[in-house]
Write an enzyme that holds these catalytic residues in place. Sequence first.
Site, PDB file in Angstrom:
ATOM      1  N   HIS A 165       0.842  -1.203   0.000  1.00 34.44           N
ATOM      2  CA  HIS A 165       0.000   0.000   0.000  1.00 34.44           C
ATOM      3  C   HIS A 165       0.880   1.257   0.000  1.00 34.44           C
ATOM      4  O   HIS A 165       0.656   2.195  -0.762  1.00 34.44           O
ATOM      5  CB  HIS A 165      -0.916  -0.033   1.229  1.00 34.44           C
ATOM      6  CG  HIS A 165      -1.677   1.230   1.488  1.00 34.44           C
ATOM      7  ND1 HIS A 165      -2.992   1.397   1.131  1.00 34.44           N
ATOM      8  CD2 HIS A 165      -1.306   2.394   2.059  1.00 34.44           C
ATOM      9  CE1 HIS A 165      -3.391   2.611   1.479  1.00 34.44           C
ATOM     10  NE2 HIS A 165      -2.380   3.239   2.048  1.00 34.44           N
ATOM     11  N   GLU A 166       1.898   1.247   0.852  1.00 37.08           N
ATOM     12  CA  GLU A 166       2.789   2.412   0.928  1.00 37.08           C
ATOM     13  C   GLU A 166       3.568   2.595  -0.374  1.00 37.08           C
ATOM     14  O   GLU A 166       3.777   3.713  -0.840  1.00 37.08           O
ATOM     15  CB  GLU A 166       3.764   2.263   2.100  1.00 37.08           C
ATOM     16  CG  GLU A 166       3.094   2.189   3.466  1.00 37.08           C
ATOM     17  CD  GLU A 166       2.132   3.335   3.722  1.00 37.08           C
ATOM     18  OE1 GLU A 166       2.347   4.422   3.158  1.00 37.08           O
ATOM     19  OE2 GLU A 166       1.153   3.140   4.448  1.00 37.08           O
ATOM     20  N   HIS A 186       1.544   4.410  -2.785  1.00 34.98           N
ATOM     21  CA  HIS A 186       1.612   5.873  -2.631  1.00 34.98           C
ATOM     22  C   HIS A 186       2.844   6.431  -3.327  1.00 34.98           C
ATOM     23  O   HIS A 186       2.788   7.474  -3.978  1.00 34.98           O
ATOM     24  CB  HIS A 186       1.681   6.247  -1.147  1.00 34.98           C
ATOM     25  CG  HIS A 186       0.343   6.288  -0.481  1.00 34.98           C
ATOM     26  ND1 HIS A 186      -0.725   6.939  -1.013  1.00 34.98           N
ATOM     27  CD2 HIS A 186      -0.091   5.757   0.691  1.00 34.98           C
ATOM     28  CE1 HIS A 186      -1.774   6.820  -0.202  1.00 34.98           C
ATOM     29  NE2 HIS A 186      -1.410   6.091   0.840  1.00 34.98           N
ATOM     30  N   GLU A 204      -6.094   7.161  -1.195  1.00 38.30           N
ATOM     31  CA  GLU A 204      -6.043   5.964  -0.344  1.00 38.30           C
ATOM     32  C   GLU A 204      -6.607   4.748  -1.082  1.00 38.30           C
ATOM     33  O   GLU A 204      -6.040   3.665  -1.033  1.00 38.30           O
ATOM     34  CB  GLU A 204      -6.834   6.183   0.948  1.00 38.30           C
ATOM     35  CG  GLU A 204      -6.159   7.082   1.959  1.00 38.30           C
ATOM     36  CD  GLU A 204      -4.753   6.614   2.325  1.00 38.30           C
ATOM     37  OE1 GLU A 204      -4.554   5.399   2.494  1.00 38.30           O
ATOM     38  OE2 GLU A 204      -3.863   7.459   2.417  1.00 38.30           O
TER      39      GLU A 204
END
Lengths: 409, 191
Positions: free
Chosen positions: A144-145, A148, A225
């Site tokens: 997930h990071e 980003h 997100e």
Amino acid sequence: MWEQISANKTKSIFLAFFILGILLLIGFVFGQFIAPGGGALGIAIALTLWVILSLISYFQGGNIMLAISGARKIEHADHPMLFNIVEEMKIASGLPKVPDVYIIDDPSPNAFATGRDPEHCAVAVTSGLLNILNRDELQGVIAHEMGHIKNRDILLMIMVGIMLGVIVLMADIFLRSMLWGGGRSRRSSGGGQAQALILVVGLLLAILAPIIAQLIYFAISRKREYLADASGALYTRYPEGLASALEKIGASAGRYKLQSANRATAPMYIINPLKAEAASITATHPPIEERVKILRSMAGGAGYVDFNAAWKKVTRSNANIIPGSGLKASPAVALRGAAVTEEKPEQTKRERVRQTTDLLWSMSNYIFITCLCGTKMKIPPTFSRPEIQCPHCGRQNQIPKPQNSCSKK
Amino acid sequence: MGTTGIVLIAAGAVVFILILWFIGAFNGLVRSRNEVKNSWSQIDVQLKRRYDLIPNLVNTVKGYAAHEKGTFEKVTEARSACMKASAAGDIGELGKQEGFLTQALKSLFAVSEAYPELKANQNFLALQEELTSTENKIGFSRQFYNDTVLKMNNKVETIPTNIVASLGGFKKEAFFEVTTAAEKEVPKVSF
């Protein structure tokens, strides 16, 4: 081919320009209010302020964020599993370099990514996160990071966040100067109606602009997100990992508050570190239950197409969360099985906590020695004698000279 | 300047454009081939790392479970078969052998479950983590490699780039598929 998504942030960029518009407008009205015809100067001031702050954060933002959160850099030997996972996700996401890995000593489970572009990036996780997640779940969070980083969200959120800050600042100055310099409008009565109009518009703007800008900021943040969740599922090819991680993080979020987080840094974390949030327009993150439900509805595969379908189903929306061209460019990606299986059972919670605390001790320059009887001793850096007696068997153990094998500083 | 002149200029322009296109297509093919090579080397690094880790693992497990000889032999055999295929550059065969190796390692780890002392061994745990991670890395870079191969093969096969490809001697590249017959059926290990 997967990076197509990053070229498709049209909506976010549009919203960012909208905030920029508000910034310019407030600058103009502010200038006009100070002196008739000073609108251009006001715009110039607003822009200069924004550019200066942006430049600072562009070059130093990542370091500032890491410094504020008290994160410390670790190497492979300090936590092999975390480091391996970051390397795995680097390969899966196609990033040009392995991000630096940082750890934050905080029982609240959370994680964030920082850095202005994929060449200068870092991921940080809290010790609380390492304590509660197994390998698959940790992989989901790191993916997930990485999402980003790959989608360039960090730069976007910093730039937009600073615009928001400047708008709030200017509105504040405006309202204050009205309060203290109220006599100005009487003196310039020659200007008459035009000046009065500026005054009314300015007042409205000063009150409304920060609110509107903030709402837009939140909207962008929530969208980013979702996209990072989609990337997380794609990179790991195992949405359940991230789903179960979010569930665990969400469950313990109510118990702890991340000490080092504040309102400015909140959107950077995987879940909002400040409060248990409801589905509202003032939230930086979508509600956790919804994110989990979407990830668990990805039955067909791990690609963006599957995430998009799941998102539509769960939110009952007709719009796409992922832009059309991103969907078209995304190949079908099959799901994979769990890494934690019967043959490879996960570490117990106890083992994990022990591993994490050992890491934190060694980062504080504690020395570990194992006595012949199997007792493990942690020697604080202030301990000055050359040997120590084992509390269990009474043997004398030599204390080796401290070597800076693992931690910086 | 007569009509012949105009025709000549037009023909020249067409030839010029064709040459430009040819150069572009050729360079595109070279780029694709390099991408394939590059992404293969990423897999190769991980495969080598796995071969390096295995003897360590086998030795560590041997120290605790010496009589599980059959399992060790299988792992060692699969490893050398993989290394042979890797040296020969036969990607199809390598994929098959890697499947066997993965399977053999799985049963090795399954066997080690029965030895609590082995499971508590720090060295063993570290090796297990490294192997798991290396397997994941192979998996993720395989996806990336196959994507680049697909791009390359599309260029080699489709009109009009296939003309340039056959003139320039570009060939289709092999996909790296680890044969998953082993992965499909859950291994049953009895003690």
